[in-house]
Design an enzyme around this catalytic site. Structure first.
Site, PDB file in Angstrom:
ATOM      1  N   TYR A 106       0.831  -1.217   0.000  1.00 55.23           N
ATOM      2  CA  TYR A 106       0.000   0.000   0.000  1.00 55.23           C
ATOM      3  C   TYR A 106       0.861   1.261   0.000  1.00 55.23           C
ATOM      4  O   TYR A 106       0.382   2.332  -0.345  1.00 55.23           O
ATOM      5  CB  TYR A 106      -0.879   0.023   1.254  1.00 55.23           C
ATOM      6  CG  TYR A 106      -2.080  -0.896   1.235  1.00 55.23           C
ATOM      7  CD1 TYR A 106      -2.284  -1.840   0.239  1.00 55.23           C
ATOM      8  CD2 TYR A 106      -3.039  -0.801   2.241  1.00 55.23           C
ATOM      9  CE1 TYR A 106      -3.398  -2.659   0.245  1.00 55.23           C
ATOM     10  CE2 TYR A 106      -4.158  -1.621   2.258  1.00 55.23           C
ATOM     11  CZ  TYR A 106      -4.338  -2.547   1.260  1.00 55.23           C
ATOM     12  OH  TYR A 106      -5.444  -3.344   1.275  1.00 55.23           O
ATOM     13  N   THR A 164      -7.584 -12.911  -1.014  1.00 55.80           N
ATOM     14  CA  THR A 164      -8.445 -13.198  -2.152  1.00 55.80           C
ATOM     15  C   THR A 164      -7.957 -12.583  -3.461  1.00 55.80           C
ATOM     16  O   THR A 164      -8.431 -12.977  -4.519  1.00 55.80           O
ATOM     17  CB  THR A 164      -9.858 -12.656  -1.877  1.00 55.80           C
ATOM     18  OG1 THR A 164      -9.743 -11.272  -1.545  1.00 55.80           O
ATOM     19  CG2 THR A 164     -10.518 -13.395  -0.738  1.00 55.80           C
ATOM     20  N   GLN A 401     -13.834  -2.289   5.860  1.00 48.19           N
ATOM     21  CA  GLN A 401     -13.951  -3.748   5.827  1.00 48.19           C
ATOM     22  C   GLN A 401     -13.685  -4.303   7.231  1.00 48.19           C
ATOM     23  O   GLN A 401     -12.638  -4.040   7.803  1.00 48.19           O
ATOM     24  CB  GLN A 401     -12.888  -4.252   4.849  1.00 48.19           C
ATOM     25  CG  GLN A 401     -12.999  -5.678   4.423  1.00 48.19           C
ATOM     26  CD  GLN A 401     -12.080  -5.921   3.226  1.00 48.19           C
ATOM     27  OE1 GLN A 401     -10.867  -5.753   3.330  1.00 48.19           O
ATOM     28  NE2 GLN A 401     -12.644  -6.299   2.098  1.00 48.19           N
ATOM     29  N   TYR A 475      -1.538  -3.930   5.650  1.00 43.95           N
ATOM     30  CA  TYR A 475      -2.271  -2.739   5.200  1.00 43.95           C
ATOM     31  C   TYR A 475      -1.426  -1.543   5.625  1.00 43.95           C
ATOM     32  O   TYR A 475      -1.865  -0.665   6.353  1.00 43.95           O
ATOM     33  CB  TYR A 475      -3.661  -2.684   5.832  1.00 43.95           C
ATOM     34  CG  TYR A 475      -4.575  -3.845   5.489  1.00 43.95           C
ATOM     35  CD1 TYR A 475      -4.425  -4.564   4.301  1.00 43.95           C
ATOM     36  CD2 TYR A 475      -5.613  -4.227   6.342  1.00 43.95           C
ATOM     37  CE1 TYR A 475      -5.266  -5.622   3.983  1.00 43.95           C
ATOM     38  CE2 TYR A 475      -6.462  -5.286   6.031  1.00 43.95           C
ATOM     39  CZ  TYR A 475      -6.285  -5.973   4.856  1.00 43.95           C
ATOM     40  OH  TYR A 475      -7.123  -7.016   4.545  1.00 43.95           O
TER      41      TYR A 475
HETATM   42  C1  LIG Z   1      -5.796  -5.474  -4.184  1.00 40.17           C
HETATM   43  C2  LIG Z   1      -5.228  -5.950  -2.882  1.00 40.17           C
HETATM   44  C3  LIG Z   1      -5.879  -6.959  -2.191  1.00 40.17           C
HETATM   45  C4  LIG Z   1      -5.377  -7.417  -0.972  1.00 40.17           C
HETATM   46  N1  LIG Z   1      -6.029  -8.423  -0.297  1.00 40.17           N
HETATM   47  C5  LIG Z   1      -5.517  -8.893   0.870  1.00 40.17           C
HETATM   48  C6  LIG Z   1      -6.169  -9.943   1.578  1.00 40.17           C
HETATM   49  O1  LIG Z   1      -7.197 -10.467   1.145  1.00 40.17           O
HETATM   50  N2  LIG Z   1      -5.621 -10.360   2.745  1.00 40.17           N
HETATM   51  C7  LIG Z   1      -4.471  -9.816   3.247  1.00 40.17           C
HETATM   52  O2  LIG Z   1      -4.003 -10.284   4.291  1.00 40.17           O
HETATM   53  N3  LIG Z   1      -3.833  -8.817   2.592  1.00 40.17           N
HETATM   54  C8  LIG Z   1      -4.342  -8.350   1.431  1.00 40.17           C
HETATM   55  N4  LIG Z   1      -3.702  -7.323   0.779  1.00 40.17           N
HETATM   56  C9  LIG Z   1      -2.487  -6.732   1.370  1.00 40.17           C
HETATM   57  C10 LIG Z   1      -1.258  -7.509   0.909  1.00 40.17           C
HETATM   58  O3  LIG Z   1      -1.154  -8.685   1.689  1.00 40.17           O
HETATM   59  C11 LIG Z   1       0.012  -6.640   1.112  1.00 40.17           C
HETATM   60  O4  LIG Z   1      -0.099  -5.476   0.331  1.00 40.17           O
HETATM   61  C12 LIG Z   1       1.290  -7.417   0.780  1.00 40.17           C
HETATM   62  O5  LIG Z   1       2.363  -6.932   1.565  1.00 40.17           O
HETATM   63  C13 LIG Z   1       1.665  -7.334  -0.687  1.00 40.17           C
HETATM   64  O6  LIG Z   1       2.736  -8.186  -0.952  1.00 40.17           O
HETATM   65  P1  LIG Z   1       3.486  -8.077  -2.369  1.00 40.17           P
HETATM   66  O7  LIG Z   1       4.546  -9.074  -2.373  1.00 40.17           O
HETATM   67  O8  LIG Z   1       2.467  -8.088  -3.460  1.00 40.17           O
HETATM   68  O9  LIG Z   1       4.028  -6.575  -2.297  1.00 40.17           O
HETATM   69  P2  LIG Z   1       5.477  -5.922  -2.518  1.00 40.17           P
HETATM   70  O10 LIG Z   1       5.170  -4.477  -2.724  1.00 40.17           O
HETATM   71  O11 LIG Z   1       6.234  -6.624  -3.559  1.00 40.17           O
HETATM   72  O12 LIG Z   1       6.172  -6.157  -1.107  1.00 40.17           O
HETATM   73  C14 LIG Z   1       5.580  -5.727   0.110  1.00 40.17           C
HETATM   74  C15 LIG Z   1       6.645  -5.642   1.216  1.00 40.17           C
HETATM   75  O13 LIG Z   1       7.238  -6.917   1.426  1.00 40.17           O
HETATM   76  C16 LIG Z   1       8.635  -6.875   1.133  1.00 40.17           C
HETATM   77  N5  LIG Z   1       8.960  -8.123   0.450  1.00 40.17           N
HETATM   78  C17 LIG Z   1       8.419  -8.596  -0.700  1.00 40.17           C
HETATM   79  N6  LIG Z   1       8.934  -9.781  -1.008  1.00 40.17           N
HETATM   80  C18 LIG Z   1       9.825 -10.083  -0.036  1.00 40.17           C
HETATM   81  C19 LIG Z   1      10.686 -11.186   0.180  1.00 40.17           C
HETATM   82  N7  LIG Z   1      10.722 -12.205  -0.671  1.00 40.17           N
HETATM   83  N8  LIG Z   1      11.510 -11.183   1.264  1.00 40.17           N
HETATM   84  C20 LIG Z   1      11.474 -10.135   2.132  1.00 40.17           C
HETATM   85  N9  LIG Z   1      10.670  -9.071   1.974  1.00 40.17           N
HETATM   86  C21 LIG Z   1       9.844  -9.038   0.894  1.00 40.17           C
HETATM   87  C22 LIG Z   1       8.831  -5.646   0.283  1.00 40.17           C
HETATM   88  O14 LIG Z   1      10.150  -5.116   0.380  1.00 40.17           O
HETATM   89  C23 LIG Z   1       7.793  -4.709   0.881  1.00 40.17           C
HETATM   90  O15 LIG Z   1       8.261  -4.136   2.087  1.00 40.17           O
HETATM   91  C24 LIG Z   1      -4.198  -6.844  -0.443  1.00 40.17           C
HETATM   92  C25 LIG Z   1      -3.549  -5.817  -1.140  1.00 40.17           C
HETATM   93  C26 LIG Z   1      -4.067  -5.366  -2.345  1.00 40.17           C
HETATM   94  C27 LIG Z   1      -3.362  -4.253  -3.060  1.00 40.17           C
END
Ligand SMILES: Cc1cc2nc3c(=O)[nH]c(=O)nc-3n(C[C@H](O)[C@H](O)[C@H](O)COP(=O)(O)OP(=O)(O)OC[C@H]3O[C@@H](n4cnc5c(N)ncnc54)[C@H](O)[C@@H]3O)c2cc1C
Ligand SMILES: *[C@@H]1O[C@H](CO)[C@@H](O)[C@H](O)[C@H]1NC(C)=O
Ligand SMILES: *[C@@H]1O[C@H](CO)[C@@H](O)[C@H](O)[C@H]1NC(C)=O
Ligand SMILES: *[C@@H]1O[C@H](CO)[C@@H](O)[C@H](O)[C@H]1NC(C)=O
Ligand SMILES: *[C@@H]1O[C@H](CO)[C@@H](O)[C@H](O)[C@H]1NC(C)=O
Ligand SMILES: *[C@@H]1O[C@H](CO)[C@@H](O)[C@H](O)[C@H]1NC(C)=O
Length: 519
Positions: A106, A164, A401, A475
């Site tokens: 986010y 989801t 939510q 979040y």
């Molecule tokens: C549309 C949408 C729907 C969502 N629905 C849910 C839901 O249903 N339930 C829920 O719990 N959450 C939900 N989320 C929140 C989501 O879990 C977080 O945004 C999550 O951190 C995203 O992970 P990413 O790998 O896609 O993000 P990125 O932006 O790639 O990474 C997020 C963070 O994790 C770090 N990171 C990524 N990969 C690694 C790794 N391999 N090792 C160490 N650090 C790492 C990054 O540096 C950054 O700090 C939702 C978010 C969105 C945008």
């Protein structure tokens, strides 16, 4: 290519030329760290995009367009060894390093959360393998949730608890929590992690588990981005439910009825009659007529379909008439995942919308205590803010939510708060307060952040001190003060996290706006 040592050359020349070379040299040093990083990554054979290259724009695109950022470079390693070399390159030049998995942070923390990071994009590490005998899955950290659900099911009929949205990456999701409607029976995504392959700040690759590097393993489950880059997760998986029931109910209610409905939902959430095989949330939006609030109960039940209706009937019967036909579907596991996603699951399917996957938004969250219900004053203030300001705000696409984490049978709270870095175990709900711009594109309206603050403050300002709430790091809210995020994300686990940070990343290679600082 390394820059030549101009000063040594200049000393051998006449003073005037030396001066101009010194000036030239100073300019070369100022712009030089890019060149050096580029040359190291080039020598290591790791693809990377820098600001002057055409692919940089796309590579550095943020999901949240409210927060555009300029990393030094985005690197695309294909193996843990290449991740290690990229980390060493960043560390040797004093450039902070951030992992990126599914890009869905986010606050754009996958890009470092501020300008100037080396982004280590994991999309080249996408292997998924499930052992059919043990049910243990090894999952590359560049995978997204939808692709994981498909692979686990197709390889072995297995599944994991997770959110989801199919495009969310496993990297962030399993680092900070990971909630879905199976979480009340299976726990959070991070509860299913039994080991991880991690690149540490000094470039060493280690296997962390309960037996090896147990303190690191503890910290990874709740705060991984501060401790290393996970290249592979090891999960224990679950037999995919055979006949899940998806459900969706809608109401549009005036203020007074909305207040009663939220109170009723809270009583229902606390009911001991709710088994762990069900998960649900109450979503609140702008209603059909001015001043109304739309309510949507959505979730899934994973027990025998004939047992579903008696669980939700007490709530439905006490609620006013629904505004649209309810939707109830008994399907296969993957169809259930699709109904929850509202799209196909595969990230390679153009209809999933990877290329247009973005929003322009601000969000706050609250985890509500299991031992103290939200007061009627707080519910009334929250509903009033939605009913009045929710109609007035220019951040029209908002939702609140109320996700059910707790209830007496929930697996999430059977894990002690100090067993992993994830501290907010004893929560009834995790609430998110989310507001997007009108067309999900910039600019973000000026009244968007105050509107979200108002939603959040309606609750916190109307509760007694005994109401011990937290916040959910998935979040992530970049506007929390450091005192706030230390307490709300990590609570009593914060001090131990700092000790472990000091051991594994003393110089802060993995530093970003809300990273755990070393002591
Ligand atoms: C549309 C949408 C729907 C969502 N629905 C849910 C839901 O249903 N339930 C829920 O719990 N959450 C939900 N989320 C929140 C989501 O879990 C977080 O945004 C999550 O951190 C995203 O992970 P990413 O790998 O896609 O993000 P990125 O932006 O790639 O990474 C997020 C963070 O994790 C770090 N990171 C990524 N990969 C690694 C790794 N391999 N090792 C160490 N650090 C790492 C990054 O540096 C950054 O700090 C939702 C978010 C969105 C945008
Ligand atoms: C942008 O990046 C994504 C993710 O790496 C990639 O799938 C897509 O093809 C790229 N788009 C363009 C236009 O280069
Ligand atoms: C919820 O339960 C509380 C405490 O038992 C009760 O006072 C309240 O009236 C209930 N709310 C509704 C809407 O039934
Ligand atoms: C789900 O059920 C609704 C009725 O409750 C029906 O209209 C819809 O077509 C079903 N969808 C699927 C994918 O089965
Ligand atoms: C509605 O919003 C505008 C600005 O967006 C503000 O000036 C006005 O006071 C608001 N009205 C109410 C009733 O909150
Ligand atoms: C890297 O750090 C880890 C954890 O502190 C340590 O065990 C290991 O010896 C270090 N490796 C090198 C090469 O310094």
């Amino acid at each position: 290519m390394k820059p030549p040592n101009l000063l040594t050359m200049a000393n051998k020349l006449n003073p005037l030329l030396a001066l101009s070379l010194i000036i030239l040299c100073a300019a070369a040093i100022a712009a030089g760290s890019d060149l050096t990083l580029q040359s190291i990554l080039d020598d290591d054979g790791i693809a990377a995009y820098f600001a002057d290259q055409p692919d940089y724009q796309n590579a550095s695109r943020s999901f949240n367009l409210r927060l555009p950022l300029q990393p030094v470079a985005v690197a695309y390693p294909n193996t843990p060894e290449e991740v290690a070399r990229a980390v060493k390159a960043g560390a040797s030049l004093g450039i902070p390093v951030s992992a990126r998995s599914g890009r869905h942070s986010y606050a754009a923390y996958g890009l470092g959360g501020v300008n100037g990071h080396l982004v280590v994009d994991l999309s080249g590490i996408k292997d998924i393998h499930v052992d059919k005998v043990t049910g243990i899955a090894v999952i590359g950290a560049g995978n997204r949730l939808g692709d994981i659900a498909i692979a686990l099911f197709n390889q072995a009929g297995r599944a994991l608890p997770h959110g989801t949205c199919p495009l969310v990456g496993i990297g962030g999701h399993a680092s900070y929590g990971g909630y879905g409607f199976t979480s009340r029976q299976w726990g959070l995504t991070l509860d299913a992690v039994i080991g991880a392959t991690v690149v540490l700040a000094n470039g060493t690759i280690v296997e962390a588990s309960a037996l090896q590097y147990p303190d690191l393993f503890w910290a990874l489950r709740g705060a991984a981005p501060s401790f290393g880059i996970i290249t592979h997760f090891h999960f224990h998986t679950f037999a995919a439910p055979t006949q899940p029931t998806f459900f969706n109910y809608f109401w549009s209610l005036p203020l007074d009825q909305a207040v009663s409905a939220i109170s009723l939902y809270q009583n229902f959430s606390f009911s001991p009659a709710i088994p762990k095989e069900i998960g649900f949330e109450l979503n609140l939006f702008t209603g059909t007529n001015e001043g109304e609030i739309k309510l949507n109960l959505q979730g899934s039940y994973y027990g025998s379909p004939e047992n579903f209706e008696p669980i939700v009937e007490p709530f439905l019967n006490a609620m006013p008439d629904q505004s649209t036909e309810p939707q109830v579907n008994v399907t296969s596991w993957l169809e259930n995942q699709e109904l929850l996603a509202g799209t196909t699951l595969a990230s390679t399917d153009p209809s999933t919308g990877l290329a247009v996957d973005h929003d322009t938004f601000y969000t706050k969250s609250l985890t509500t205590p299991l031992d103290t219900p939200m007061s009627l004053d707080a519910i009334t203030a929250l509903a009033t803010w939605m009913s009045v300001e929710g109609w007035n705000t220019s951040a029209k696409n908002w939702f609140v939510q109320l996700e059910l984490y707790g209830g007496i049978s929930s697996q999430i709270q059977t894990v002690p708060s100090d067993a992993t870095a994830y501290v907010n175990r004893n929560s009834l709900w995790t609430i998110q307060f989310y507001a997007s711009s009108i067309d999900f594109m910039p600019p973000y309206p000026e009244d968007g952040i105050p509107f979200v603050d108002g939603l959040y403050n309606s609750v916190t300002a109307n509760e007694p001190d005994a109401y011990k709430y937290g916040a959910y790091a998935n979040y992530i809210d970049p506007l929390l003060t450091s005192e706030e995020w230390h307490r709300l994300y990590y609570g009593s686990n914060y001090d131990r996290l700092r000790q472990i940070k000091t051991k594994f990343d003393p110089t802060g290679v993995f530093t970003f706006p809300q990273s755990i600082p070393p002591l």
